[in-house]
Design an enzyme around this catalytic site. Sequence first.
Site, PDB file in Angstrom:
ATOM      1  N   ASP A   1     142.713  24.500  57.946  1.00  0.00           N
ATOM      2  CA  ASP A   1     143.757  25.443  57.534  1.00  0.00           C
ATOM      3  C   ASP A   1     144.940  25.255  58.486  1.00  0.00           C
ATOM      4  O   ASP A   1     145.028  24.235  59.161  1.00  0.00           O
ATOM      5  CB  ASP A   1     143.216  26.885  57.493  1.00  0.00           C
ATOM      6  CG  ASP A   1     142.713  27.363  58.857  1.00  0.00           C
ATOM      7  OD1 ASP A   1     143.128  26.785  59.893  1.00  0.00           O
ATOM      8  OD2 ASP A   1     141.906  28.323  58.895  1.00  0.00           O
TER       9      ASP A   1
ATOM     10  N   SER B   1     138.464  31.698  67.770  1.00  0.00           N
ATOM     11  CA  SER B   1     138.035  31.216  66.456  1.00  0.00           C
ATOM     12  C   SER B   1     137.425  29.814  66.500  1.00  0.00           C
ATOM     13  O   SER B   1     136.677  29.449  65.597  1.00  0.00           O
ATOM     14  CB  SER B   1     139.220  31.238  65.486  1.00  0.00           C
ATOM     15  OG  SER B   1     140.305  30.523  66.020  1.00  0.00           O
TER      16      SER B   1
ATOM     17  N   HIS C   1     143.087  25.670  62.241  1.00  0.00           N
ATOM     18  CA  HIS C   1     141.767  25.212  62.680  1.00  0.00           C
ATOM     19  C   HIS C   1     141.431  23.822  62.173  1.00  0.00           C
ATOM     20  O   HIS C   1     141.757  23.481  61.036  1.00  0.00           O
ATOM     21  CB  HIS C   1     140.698  26.198  62.198  1.00  0.00           C
ATOM     22  CG  HIS C   1     140.985  27.588  62.636  1.00  0.00           C
ATOM     23  ND1 HIS C   1     141.557  28.522  61.811  1.00  0.00           N
ATOM     24  CD2 HIS C   1     140.820  28.188  63.837  1.00  0.00           C
ATOM     25  CE1 HIS C   1     141.734  29.650  62.478  1.00  0.00           C
ATOM     26  NE2 HIS C   1     141.292  29.478  63.714  1.00  0.00           N
TER      27      HIS C   1
END
Length: 350
Positions: A313, A33, A316
């Site tokens: 978040d 990610s 991340h």
Amino acid sequence: MAAKLFIFYMLYFCIPSVYGMKQAPCVFFFGDSLFDNGNNNFLLTFANVNYPPYGIDYPAGPTGRFSNGKNLPDFLAEFLGFDNPIPPFATATGANILNGVNYASGGAGILDQSGAALGNVMSLNKQLINHGNTAFKMGLLLGNATRATDHLNKCLYLSNMGNNDYLSNYLMPKFYASSTLFTPQQFAEILINQYRRQLEILYKYGARKVVVFGLGSIAYIPQFRSTNESVDSINRITQQFYNKLAPLVHDLNTDLHAAQFIFINVTNFQLGDPSTTGIKVRDVPCCVVSKLTGLCDHGKTPCTNRNEYYFWDNYHPTETVYHAVATRSYAAASPDDAYPTDIRNLVRPH
Ligand SMILES: *[C@@H]1O[C@H](CO)[C@@H](O)[C@H](O)[C@H]1NC(C)=O
Ligand SMILES: *[C@@H]1O[C@H](CO)[C@@H](O)[C@H](O)[C@H]1NC(C)=O
Ligand SMILES: *[C@@H]1O[C@H](CO)[C@@H](O)[C@H](O)[C@H]1NC(C)=O
């Protein structure tokens, strides 16, 4: 018609080299990610972020980047002289693939089973299969496989893997048995041996200049602050793998002819003096997160001073942190940042 096509190709292929802006003709990203820029939008998975408030600071809005704004590949492509982001594999078409492709998939790991509890994600093995498809298509575009290999030899390759082998595997005992089957040291060895084989496959496809990133700030993510996992105990586990990356890079450079692998040690960017980046808040995320996933809740308004937050978040970082990591991996600020050299030096013609 043919003349028009010729002019198109002249413009397409010649302008960058005329101006000499691009430091590598093509760039390929493999990762999770921290690198994904839209591949997971097309997959059935919980690791999906193409909804607001993701992308609140990105010109095109929510695109599948795990960030409020740009991510690591965006900044790295800019520093390398690219006018546009490297397209995700899911949407890359035609002659665009000659500039490179981003295969990264949120939730993906070195091991196929890592992240599988999140649904359908593209593990590194699958990303390498996709790269094989790209290499084949390149042969068709350029006339034959030899020319494709010549082109692939000149590209830059960046890999950011391993985070989910811990986050969505070893450190998630509810879903994975690995921590009951293996000691941290044994697990790190399994990972590093698999990673070595995967990087060798990349080399066989023609990769010569390869950047291997260390793990993100796993021990500090807000997701673990809500449990009782201590920073030290998580660090002790992940360090077993982290400490094997520089030796892996050294071995690959020794064993593979003309290979130039480098290792980026992100430890300093994550723990370094926050005042240099203006970060003030490190322990809580900027957006309102879902208790279930740790990702931002749909449509909820995030903090306004986003450039003062480390975490966007529960997993991340914010664009500010991605920018800092990209800056120091491109041009090292300390000898610890990159081994044996940084990205800027790696792409410099010799
Ligand atoms: C590929 O094309 C190049 C340039 O046209 C040519 O010299 C070479 O022999 C070709 N290679 C193969 C394997 O067909
Ligand atoms: C964390 O530790 C405290 C004190 O040891 C305990 O009371 C609490 O239940 C623990 N919380 C979690 C989420 O495990
Ligand atoms: C990474 O950098 C940190 C901080 O300078 C250093 O303590 C550590 O030894 C480095 N790790 C590796 C694997 O090079």
